[in-house]
Enzyme design. Structure first.
Site, PDB file in Angstrom:
ATOM      1  N   ALA A  10       0.828  -1.209   0.000  1.00 40.70           N
ATOM      2  CA  ALA A  10       0.000   0.000   0.000  1.00 40.70           C
ATOM      3  C   ALA A  10       0.869   1.267   0.000  1.00 40.70           C
ATOM      4  O   ALA A  10       0.818   2.078  -0.936  1.00 40.70           O
ATOM      5  CB  ALA A  10      -0.933  -0.024   1.213  1.00 40.70           C
ATOM      6  N   LYS A 190       6.613   8.307  16.407  1.00 41.23           N
ATOM      7  CA  LYS A 190       5.790   7.546  15.457  1.00 41.23           C
ATOM      8  C   LYS A 190       5.356   6.225  16.088  1.00 41.23           C
ATOM      9  O   LYS A 190       4.251   5.740  15.842  1.00 41.23           O
ATOM     10  CB  LYS A 190       6.572   7.300  14.159  1.00 41.23           C
ATOM     11  CG  LYS A 190       5.849   6.443  13.110  1.00 41.23           C
ATOM     12  CD  LYS A 190       4.687   7.171  12.452  1.00 41.23           C
ATOM     13  CE  LYS A 190       3.770   6.278  11.630  1.00 41.23           C
ATOM     14  NZ  LYS A 190       4.299   5.749  10.423  1.00 41.23           N
ATOM     15  N   ASN A 198      -2.798   1.280  15.604  1.00 39.02           N
ATOM     16  CA  ASN A 198      -2.828   0.047  14.802  1.00 39.02           C
ATOM     17  C   ASN A 198      -3.552  -1.126  15.466  1.00 39.02           C
ATOM     18  O   ASN A 198      -4.438  -1.728  14.836  1.00 39.02           O
ATOM     19  CB  ASN A 198      -1.406  -0.324  14.366  1.00 39.02           C
ATOM     20  CG  ASN A 198      -0.848   0.691  13.373  1.00 39.02           C
ATOM     21  OD1 ASN A 198      -1.255   1.848  13.376  1.00 39.02           O
ATOM     22  ND2 ASN A 198       0.065   0.291  12.522  1.00 39.02           N
ATOM     23  N   GLU A 273       2.762  -6.446  12.311  1.00 46.11           N
ATOM     24  CA  GLU A 273       4.016  -5.910  12.858  1.00 46.11           C
ATOM     25  C   GLU A 273       3.910  -5.654  14.367  1.00 46.11           C
ATOM     26  O   GLU A 273       4.694  -4.892  14.915  1.00 46.11           O
ATOM     27  CB  GLU A 273       4.363  -4.613  12.132  1.00 46.11           C
ATOM     28  CG  GLU A 273       4.621  -4.818  10.650  1.00 46.11           C
ATOM     29  CD  GLU A 273       4.970  -3.527   9.921  1.00 46.11           C
ATOM     30  OE1 GLU A 273       6.010  -3.479   9.261  1.00 46.11           O
ATOM     31  OE2 GLU A 273       4.186  -2.566  10.007  1.00 46.11           O
TER      32      GLU A 273
HETATM   33  O1  PAF Z   1       0.496   1.976   9.945  1.00 49.05           O
HETATM   34  C1  PAF Z   1      -0.282   2.841   9.507  1.00 49.05           C
HETATM   35  O2  PAF Z   1      -1.388   2.571   9.058  1.00 49.05           O
HETATM   36  C2  PAF Z   1       0.207   4.289   9.443  1.00 49.05           C
HETATM   37  O3  PAF Z   1       1.496   4.333  10.015  1.00 49.05           O
HETATM   38  C3  PAF Z   1      -0.701   5.333  10.087  1.00 49.05           C
HETATM   39  C4  PAF Z   1       0.032   6.672  10.098  1.00 49.05           C
HETATM   40  C5  PAF Z   1      -1.101   4.937  11.490  1.00 49.05           C
HETATM   41  C6  PAF Z   1      -1.922   5.637   9.253  1.00 49.05           C
HETATM   42  O4  PAF Z   1      -2.836   4.599   9.159  1.00 49.05           O
END
Ligand code: PAF
Length: 307
Positions: A10, A190, A198, A273
């Site tokens: 993606a 992040k 997630n 992950e």
């Molecule tokens: O893993 C993901 O989907 C992306 O890093 C994020 C920024 C959370 C957007 O969906």
């Protein structure tokens, strides 16, 4: 600029598609999703955006040997757990001038890459771009956000002309990119985003925006951040709890329609992950003698989901 995308799923396909539109010579490589590559070879890559779709024709292949040299940027977009295999295969594409660039989720891929990329041009980045693979050959640009890139390794923190030019080139192709002198810290910020968004989106099968709209999920989101913050502090993150929540919720809003990468993995029955995201938080917290019951529970629940 010639760009090879290793692991065009993606996000890799979106990155490659946007740069193709910007006039660059892009090669999408994905040996494990032949359907996607064949669809692009046949019909091009369609990118859906909120303001209408566009179509581009990047090169696409399942055979690394077909990618012509030299490569100026090699983007690593495979899942964190696939990094070792991907970089070992892709080493023949790297010359002294090649930038190897990772926008992967999680903590850990950069350490694996640094063992192989020895030309001093390893870039680690974080991005708030949202990408969903709708079907073979079609990607949705589910949210826009900036990308921060920094040198990883001995020259970490340094900005030279060629790196400044690279950030400007990516930005002018509509992939807004800034240099960061503190990539390690940014990776942990992040990680907070991914740890909060997630697993919840994956387990509850909801797009990112729902983590604000649904009050119960929103309270759990806050709990994950509260637990993870002490770990991120040991890596230089100085956000208060309020600032961290506001940052994560900003990403939820900016990518409200996006299906997180983990939700996409779970829906496809693929490995996730989670060990590189909430699993890292739980492991590092143990070393600090801190409790992270939510992060541990979410790690175990996502790992139990059948794939
Ligand atoms: O893993 C993901 O989907 C992306 O890093 C994020 C920024 C959370 C957007 O969906």
């Amino acid at each position: 600029m010639r760009i090879a995308i290793i692991g065009a799923g993606a996000l890799g396909s979106l990155f490659g598609g946007v740069l193709t539109r910007g006039g660059h010579d892009v090669w999408l490589y994905n040996p494990s999703n032949k359907k996607h590559i064949h669809a692009i070879q046949k019909n091009g890559l369609r990118i859906q955006t909120g303001d209408g779709d566009f179509e581009v024709k990047p090169n696409a292949t399942t055979r690394l040997a077909e990618i012509p040299l030299p490569i100026e940027v090699m983007g690593i977009f495979v899942k964190a757990y696939d990094t070792e295999r991907a970089i070992s295969d892709a080493l023949p594409l790297i010359s002294t001038e090649t930038w190897t660039l990772s926008l992967q989720n999680g903590i850990g891929p950069e350490v694996v890459l640094a063992q192989h990329v020895l030309n001093g041009r390893l870039l680690r980045g974080v991005t708030a771009q949202g990408a969903t693979l709708i079907e073979a050959g079609i990607v949705r640009w589910g949210g826009r956000g900036p990308t921060q890139l920094g040198l990883f390794g001995t020259k970490s923190g340094q900005l030279d002309d060629s790196l400044e030019n690279l950030c400007a080139t990516l930005s002018s192709a509509d992939w807004k990119t800034h240099f960061t002198p503190e990539i390690e810290k940014d990776l942990w910020v992040k990680l907070l985003v991914n740890a909060a968004i997630n697993p919840l989106t994956a387990l509850f099968n909801v797009p990112n925006g729902q983590l604000i709209a649904d009050k119960e999920l929103n309270a759990i989101l806050h709990g994950i951040i509260r637990e993870a913050l002490p770990v991120t502090r040991t890596h230089g993150v100085q956000l208060s709890l309020e600032e961290a929540i506001s940052h994560v919720e900003g990403v939820c809003r900016g990518t409200a329609q996006n299906l997180s990468s983990m939700l996409q993995d779970v829906r496809r029955g693929k490995r996730t992950e989670i060990e590189y995201i909430n699993g890292v938080v739980a492991r590092e917290a143990k070393a600090l003698d801190a409790q992270t019951p939510l992060n541990s529970l979410l790690t175990r629940l996502v790992m139990r989901s059948p794939y």
